[in-house]
Scaffold this motif. Structure first.
Motif, PDB file in Angstrom:
ATOM      1  N   CYS A 193     -63.001 -62.380 -67.033  1.00 26.63           N
ATOM      2  CA  CYS A 193     -62.298 -63.765 -67.797  1.00 26.63           C
ATOM      3  C   CYS A 193     -61.716 -63.562 -68.455  1.00 26.63           C
ATOM      4  O   CYS A 193     -60.848 -65.028 -68.960  1.00 26.63           O
ATOM      5  N   SER A 237     -67.966 -68.993 -67.992  1.00 21.37           N
ATOM      6  CA  SER A 237     -67.043 -69.291 -66.403  1.00 21.37           C
ATOM      7  C   SER A 237     -67.487 -68.468 -65.686  1.00 21.37           C
ATOM      8  O   SER A 237     -67.694 -69.600 -64.454  1.00 21.37           O
ATOM      9  N   ARG A 284     -52.604 -68.812 -68.537  1.00 28.29           N
ATOM     10  CA  ARG A 284     -53.915 -68.038 -68.755  1.00 28.29           C
ATOM     11  C   ARG A 284     -53.464 -66.877 -68.744  1.00 28.29           C
ATOM     12  O   ARG A 284     -52.553 -66.172 -68.219  1.00 28.29           O
ATOM     13  N   HIS A 324     -57.164 -65.875 -77.606  1.00 24.32           N
ATOM     14  CA  HIS A 324     -57.294 -67.803 -76.561  1.00 24.32           C
ATOM     15  C   HIS A 324     -55.826 -68.168 -77.559  1.00 24.32           C
ATOM     16  O   HIS A 324     -55.692 -69.167 -76.560  1.00 24.32           O
TER      17      HIS A 324
END
Lengths: 356, 313
Positions: free
Chosen positions: B215, B200, A49, A40
Motif C-alpha cells: 500500500c 489499509s 495515488r 505522500h
C-alpha cells in the motif's frame, strides 16, 4: 502518422514538489520512514495515488548509509504491488528526473514519480565521497570532498575571480535567504567559522545532513489537470568532464555551459536560478559559466549551502525552481544539479510557466 | 517510544584491481623511482597517464619519462589530516605539474605551514622508503629550489611489471535501524516477536520496516505474533558457511508465525534434515542471553493444512 514522421515532442512539466525538513541527523527513522511522508505529500498535491503513476524513478547511494541495495527497501514506501514500472540511478535524483523525462517523451507514460534521498548522518560523508574517485591514482590518498573543493577555490582565487570576503558573502546571502525556507538546515546569521581546509571556512561548506525530495512529472494536458500552473521543462541536458582533476581547468565549468546551451538556457534570460553549488566558490564558477547577471535571483531557497542532502540536493534545485513557477514568483527559471568532485558532472534544466 | 538502537558498523573491502598497460608502467615506474607520462596525439604529456586521451578518446600508449620536480598549480592547507591521508602532520594538498608534463598530479606537500605554500612554487617528489607500485610510493612532495628537473629517457619497459593492485577501503558508520525495526529487535530481547499491521490492507508484516510495501503507507500498530508457526517452504543447506558453527546438512526455512501475513526465515533444528516438510508446525528455541531465536523446532502438533498457509509461500 506514418513512421517517417517524427512525432512532435511532448510537453512535460513538473507539477508537484515536496521535500523533508533537512536535518543533521534522522537516526530515529530508517530511510523509508524518512522518505515516505514526502512521497505522500507529493502525491496529495496532485490527488494521484501510487497506482496512477506511469513510471517511478529514484536516486540514492548505498555508500552514504553503508547499506547494500537500500533503494529496494525504500520502494516499500512507494507501494510496488501490483508491480510498477520502476528504475533507479545511483546518482542525485536530478538524473533520475532526466530518466523519467525521457520515459515520458517516449509516450510510454503520462506521469512519473521521481524521488531521491540521502542519509549522511550514519557515516562521514567527507570520507564516503572519496570512494567515487579514481581508485588507482587518487582514492588511495583519501582526499576528502572539502579538500578537493578547497583546491578548486584556491585556483579560483589565484585566477582573480574571487577572494575570501566575496566567498563569505555568498555563504551569508545563502543562509539569509534560507530564513524564508522552512525546510532549510542552516539559516540566518551564522559565524563564518575557521578554516576547514584552507581557503574554505565552515561558512563556505555545506551542512552535512539527511533529507529526501520528490517531484511528479506529467505530460501535456495531464499536467494542466494536475497543476494550476505547471513548470514546463523547456530543455534539460547533462554533460560530464574528464575525471582527472589535473586535466581540467578547475576555475571553469565547460560542462555546465554546454548543458545550459543544449537546454536552451541562453535563448532567453531567466529570472531565477537554483544552482547546486555545495561550496561558495562553486557558485562563482557556475554564475560565470551560465552568464547569470546580477538581475537573476540565485538560490532564493538558500541553496545547497543551507541544506545539502547528498543525492537529493540536485533534485531539490529543480523542485525549488518549479515551485517558484507554480506560485507565480518566476516565469522562466534555470535549475542546475552537480555530481562528482569539483563540479565534474552537471545537469541544467530550463523551466517555464504559461504566460499570464 | 523507546530510544532507537544504534551500533557501530564497519564496511571494509580490499578491491583487487587489474592494471592496463599504461597504469602498469606508471605504477611500476613509481616503484623504481621513475615518473612516467603518456603522450597524446597532439603532443601533450599527461601525468598521471591514462590509456585514452580525455579530449579525443584516442587510445594512447606512448610513455615518456618526466622529471620528479615540478610546479604547484593549486593548493589547499589541510591542518587536520584524516585517516589514510599521506601525512599525519598538517600538510598542503597540491596539484603539481611535473617538468615535462602538461597536466597536474594530486598529492600532498610537506611544508611547515600555509605561509610556506603558494601557487607557482617549486616542489619535488619525496619517495617512500618502501615502494610497492602504488601512488603512495610518492610519500609526498617537498619544497625544492634547485634547477628545473631533467626528465630521464625511460621508455616504460620494466623487467617485472605490476599487473594489479590491491586497494583497501574502510568506512565507519553508526548504524541505526529506525523506529520499526528497533521495536522489533527490542521485543526479541524479551523473547517476543512483534510485527506491524498495515492500516489499509490489514496485513501484519514481520519483521516490520515501518511501511506496507503493497500500500505504500506507514505502519505503526504493533501486533504480537507467534511464538508458533508453520514451515511454508524450505531448503537443505549442504555447504558450511565460514565462521558458522552449524553442522551440515541443515534446513533453512520460511516460517509463517501465527498471526503474521509474511513469512520470516530461520534454521530448523530438533528434527533430521530429511524429515522437514511444508506445513510442519514449529516453535522458537532461545538460548541464554541471545537476542534472537537460535532455531525453530517441531512442536509435535499435526501439520498445518496447505490451505492455511498457501498465500504465504
Amino acid at each position: 502518422m506514418t513512421s517517417e514522421e517524427a512525432p512532435a515532442a511532448r510537453e512535460i512539466a513538473v507539477v508537484a514538489f515536496a521535500q523533508t525538513d533537512h536535518r543533521r541527523s534522522t537516526e530515529e527513522s530508517s530511510e523509508v520512514e524518512m522518505l515516505m511522508p514526502v512521497l505522500h505529500e507529493v502525491l496529495a498535491q496532485t490527488g494521484l495515488r501510487a497506482a496512477d503513476i506511469g513510471f517511478t524513478c529514484s536516486g540514492s547511494s548505498d555508500y552514504l548509509a553503508g547499506r547494500a541495495f537500500s533503494f529496494t527497501l525504500a520502494l516499500d514506501g512507494v507501494g510496488a504491488w501490483p508491480p510498477i514500472s520502476e528504475s533507479h540511478v545511483e546518482m542525485d535524483g536530478a538524473w533520475a528526473l532526466y530518466e523519467a523525462w525521457t520515459k515520458l517523451l517516449t509516450g510510454d507514460a503520462d506521469t512519473a514519480l521521481v524521488y531521491s534521498y540521502g542519509k549522511s548522518s550514519p557515516g562521514s560523508v567527507r570520507d564516503v565521497l572519496t570512494r567515487q574517485l579514481d581508485p588507482y591514482y587518487v582514492a588511495p590518498l583519501w582526499p576528502d570532498s572539502i579538500a578537493l573543493a578547497a583546491l578548486q577555490a584556491q585556483a579560483l582565487i589565484d585566477a582573480g575571480h574571487t577572494d575570501e570576503p566575496a566567498l563569505a558573502a555568498v555563504g551569508a546571502r545563502s543562509r539569509a535567504d534560507a530564513t524564508a525556507n522552512p525546510h532549510a538546515q542552516l539559516k540566518g546569521q551564522l559565524p563564518y567559522g575557521g578554516y576547514v581546509v584552507r581557503p574554505l571556512r565552515t561558512g563556505d561548506c555545506p551542512p552535512v545532513g539527511d533529507g529526501a525530495a520528490a517531484v511528479i512529472l506529467a505530460a501535456g494536458e495531464r499536467a494542466r489537470e494536475l497543476c494550476e500552473r505547471p513548470a514546463w521543462i523547456r530543455g534539460i541536458d547533462h554533460r560530464i568532464e574528464a575525471h582527472a582533476l589535473g586535466v581540467r581547468d578547475l576555475t571553469d565549468s565547460p560542462s555546465t555551459r554546454l548543458a545550459a546551451k543544449k537546454a536552451g538556457a541562453f535563448e532567453r534570460p531567466v529570472d531565477t536560478a537554483e544552482l547546486h553549488a555545495p561550496f561558495t566558490a562553486q557558485e562563482v564558477i557556475l554564475r560565470r559559466a551560465l552568464r547569470l547577471g546580477d538581475d537573476v535571483r540565485v538560490n532564493p531557497s538558500g541553496g545547497a549551502l543551507a541544506a545539502n542532502p547528498v543525492m537529493a540536493a540536485g533534485l531539490v534545485r529543480i523542485g525549488e525552481a518549479a515551485a517558484r513557477i507554480h506560485r507565480g514568483d518566476s516565469g522562466r527559471a534555470l535549475a542546475h544539479a552537480t555530481s562528482g568532485p569539483c563540479l565534474q558532472q552537471n545537469l541544467v534544466a530550463v523551466l517555464e510557466g504559461d504566460p499570464r | 517510544m523507546p530510544e532507537v538502537l544504534q551500533a557501530p558498523l564497519v564496511v571494509e573491502f580490499p578491491f583487487t584491481r587489474s592494471l592496463g598497460p599504461v597504469q602498469s608502467a606508471f605504477l611500476t615506474g613509481l616503484r623504481e623511482r621513475v615518473v612516467l607520462g603518456v603522450k597524446t596525439g597532439d603532443g601533450r604529456t599527461l601525468v598521471p597517464p591514462v590509456e585514452y586521451d580525455p579530449v579525443t578518446a584516442e587510445e594512447i600508449r606512448d610513455l615518456v619519462e618526466v622529471a620528479p620536480a615540478g610546479t604547484v598549480t593549486t593548493w589547499a592547507w589541510n591542518h587536520e589530516p584524516r585517516r589514510g591521508q599521506p601525512l599525519g602532520t598538517p600538510f598542503a594538498w597540491v596539484l603539481v605539474r611535473l617538468d615535462g608534463a602538461d597536466t597536474a598530479l594530486l598529492h600532498a606537500l610537506d611544508a611547515p605551514g600555509p605561509d610556506a605554500v603558494r601557487t607557482g612554487m617549486r616542489v619535488r617528489v619525496r619517495w617512500a622508503e618502501e615502494r610497492t607500485g602504488a601512488i603512495t610510493d610518492i610519500a609526498c612532495f617537498e619544497p625544492y629550489d634547485g634547477e628545473p628537473g631533467q626528465p630521464g629517457r625511460h621508455t616504460g619497459e620494466f623487467e617485472d611489471p605490476l599487473t594489479g593492485i590491491v586497494a583497501p577501503a574502510r568506512l565507519d558508520y553508526t548504524y541505526s535501524p529506525g523506529r520499526a525495526q528497533t521495536a522489533y529487535i527490542q521485543a526479541l530481547s524479551e523473547q517476543r516477536t512483534v510485527g506491524e499491521r498495515c492500516p489499509s490492507c490489514r496485513k501484519v508484516y514481520v519483521p516490520p520496516r515501518g511501511a506496507c510495501p503493497t500500500c505504500g503507507v506507514a505502519t505503526a500498530e504493533q501486533v504480537e505474533v507467534g511464538p508458533r508457526g508453520t514451515v511454508t517452504t524450505f531448503c537443505i543447506v549442504n555447504i558450511k558457511a565460514r565462521n558458522l558453527d552449524i553442522e551440515v546438512p541443515y534446513v533453512y526455512a520460511h516460517i509463517a508465525l501465527d498471526g503474521a501475513d509474511l513469512a520470516l526465515h530461520a534454521r530448523i533444528g530438533g528434527i533430521p534434515y530429511d524429515q522437514v516438510r511444508m506445513g510442519l508446525r514449529v516453535e522458537p528455541v532461545w538460548t541464554e542471553g541471545s537476542r534472537y531465536p537460535d532455531h525453530y523446532r517441531p512442536t509435535g502438533e499435526p501439520d498445518a493444512d496447505y490451505e492455511t498457509y498457501k498465500e504465504l509461500l
